[in-house]
Design an enzyme around this catalytic site. Structure first.
Site, PDB file in Angstrom:
ATOM      1  N   CYS A 131       0.650  -1.317   0.086  1.00 20.55           N
ATOM      2  CA  CYS A 131       0.043  -0.107   0.032  1.00 20.55           C
ATOM      3  C   CYS A 131       0.750   1.257   0.012  1.00 20.55           C
ATOM      4  CB  CYS A 131      -0.535  -0.022   1.192  1.00 20.55           C
ATOM      5  SG  CYS A 131      -1.981   1.568   1.257  1.00 20.55           S
ATOM      6  N   CYS A 134      -0.543   4.155   2.364  1.00 26.28           N
ATOM      7  CA  CYS A 134      -0.357   3.834   3.627  1.00 26.28           C
ATOM      8  C   CYS A 134       1.095   3.941   3.918  1.00 26.28           C
ATOM      9  CB  CYS A 134      -0.732   2.276   3.901  1.00 26.28           C
ATOM     10  SG  CYS A 134      -2.196   1.803   3.523  1.00 26.28           S
ATOM     11  N   ASP A 135       2.184   3.607   3.112  1.00 26.25           N
ATOM     12  CA  ASP A 135       3.381   3.520   3.656  1.00 26.25           C
ATOM     13  C   ASP A 135       4.269   4.568   3.100  1.00 26.25           C
ATOM     14  OD1 ASP A 135       2.971   1.434   5.447  1.00 26.25           O
ATOM     15  OD2 ASP A 135       2.973  -0.045   3.910  1.00 26.25           O
TER      16      ASP A 135
END
Length: 310
Positions: A131, A134-135
């Site tokens: 992701c 997300c990261d």
């Protein structure tokens, strides 16, 4: 006993929750391990009707949940461990608690596919991720070369997103051409930071000895030549698998694992309905998931009305 229990809180599950809540059925909605579904990992959703400026995926899911709760939907955080759908009332075990329900709507969506490499799992959270939104902003990735694996819209979006942080983004795809939509391909490739590497597949991720990602080994699928690309992160975006494991042996699925539809939203079990990506191997869009969530809710309401008449 619950009248309707919806498993999943993505577009399909929350739309089903909205419709059944407005029908005064007070649905119980189980979040699963990823509340809001995979759309919460998307930065900007530009193709959901009603948002000409686009909308953050997490915000869209939050709005849907609030709308469903406004009409009486009950959201329960927890992971479904076991189901007993042999006869009604159906029994669902959530974090050790058994819930009885007259109808079930399966909206469990799908999960990220993995490359299947040993170091992929060993280096997860150490530079391997599924992701970008997300990261991608993590310090380990800033101003570093990054690799995105995949050729569809998800991979193209992730590559474009990562140009905000990485020094260069290598987009590795095993085919001759990307299979994403034209607009996404154009958007990614016009960015100078995105460097496509076609006809190549990742055969190893380096370096487990250092305990972090330092690069990837690539194999040219035409020549068999092995090469290495230095990078600090590998973002895997090669598709999804339907989340149907917990229903195996009870709910009929296709050879690919998707729930097999009977009619608009039915399954092989009366009183068990399905919506969203868990039954959709073709479109897998937020708007189609919402549409099937509506269908499943209406079918569940009609089923319950039929039981009352009996």
């Amino acid at each position: 006993m619950e009248q309707v229990t919806i498993i999943g809180t993505g577009c399909a599950g929350l739309t089903a929750a909205l419709y059944t809540a407005r029908a005064n059925l007070s649905p119980l909605v189980l979040t699963g391990h990823l509340p809001g579904g995979l759309l919460t990992t998307t930065s900007i959703v530009e193709n959901y009707p009603g948002f000409p400026e686009g909308i953050d995926g997490y915000e869209l899911m939050s709005r849907m949940q609030k709308q469903a709760e406004k009409f009486g939907a009950k959201v329960k955080f927890g992971t479904l461990e076991k189901v007993d759908l042999k006869q009604g009332p159906f029994k669902l075990t959530v974090d050790g608690e058994v819930i009885e329900t007259r109808t079930v709507i399966i909206a469990t969506g799908s999960s990220h596919k993995h490359l299947g490499l040993e170091n992929e799992s060993l280096l997860e959270k150490k530079g391997v991720t599924f992701c970008a939104t997300c990261d991608g902003a993590l310090p380990m990735f800033k101003h570093q070369p990054l690799v995105v694996v995949g050729g569809g819209d998800s991979a193209l979006e992730e590559a474009t997103f990562l140009t905000r942080y990485g020094s260069v983004v290598y987009l590795v795809h095993r085919r001759e051409e990307f299979r994403g939509s034209k607009i996404m391909v154009e958007r990614a490739l016009k960015n100078d930071k995105v460097k496509p590497i076609l006809n190549s597949e990742v055969v190893d991720i380096l370096d487990i000895k250092q305990g972090k990602v330092t690069g990837v080994k690539l194999k040219d699928v035409k020549t068999g030549k092995i090469s290495e690309v230095a990078c600090a992160g590998v973002f895997v975006a090669i598709g999804h698998l339907p989340n149907t494991e917990v229903f195996k042996g009870q709910v009929e699925t296709t050879p690919a694992g998707y729930v097999k539809l009977r009619g608009a939203a039915g399954t092989n079990i009366e009183g068990v309905f399905v919506a969203g990506d868990v039954a959709d191997s073709i479109y897998r869009q937020a708007v189609t998931a919402a549409g099937t969530g509506c269908a499943a809710a209406i079918e569940a309401e009609r089923y319950l009305s039929g039981l009352e008449k009996k």
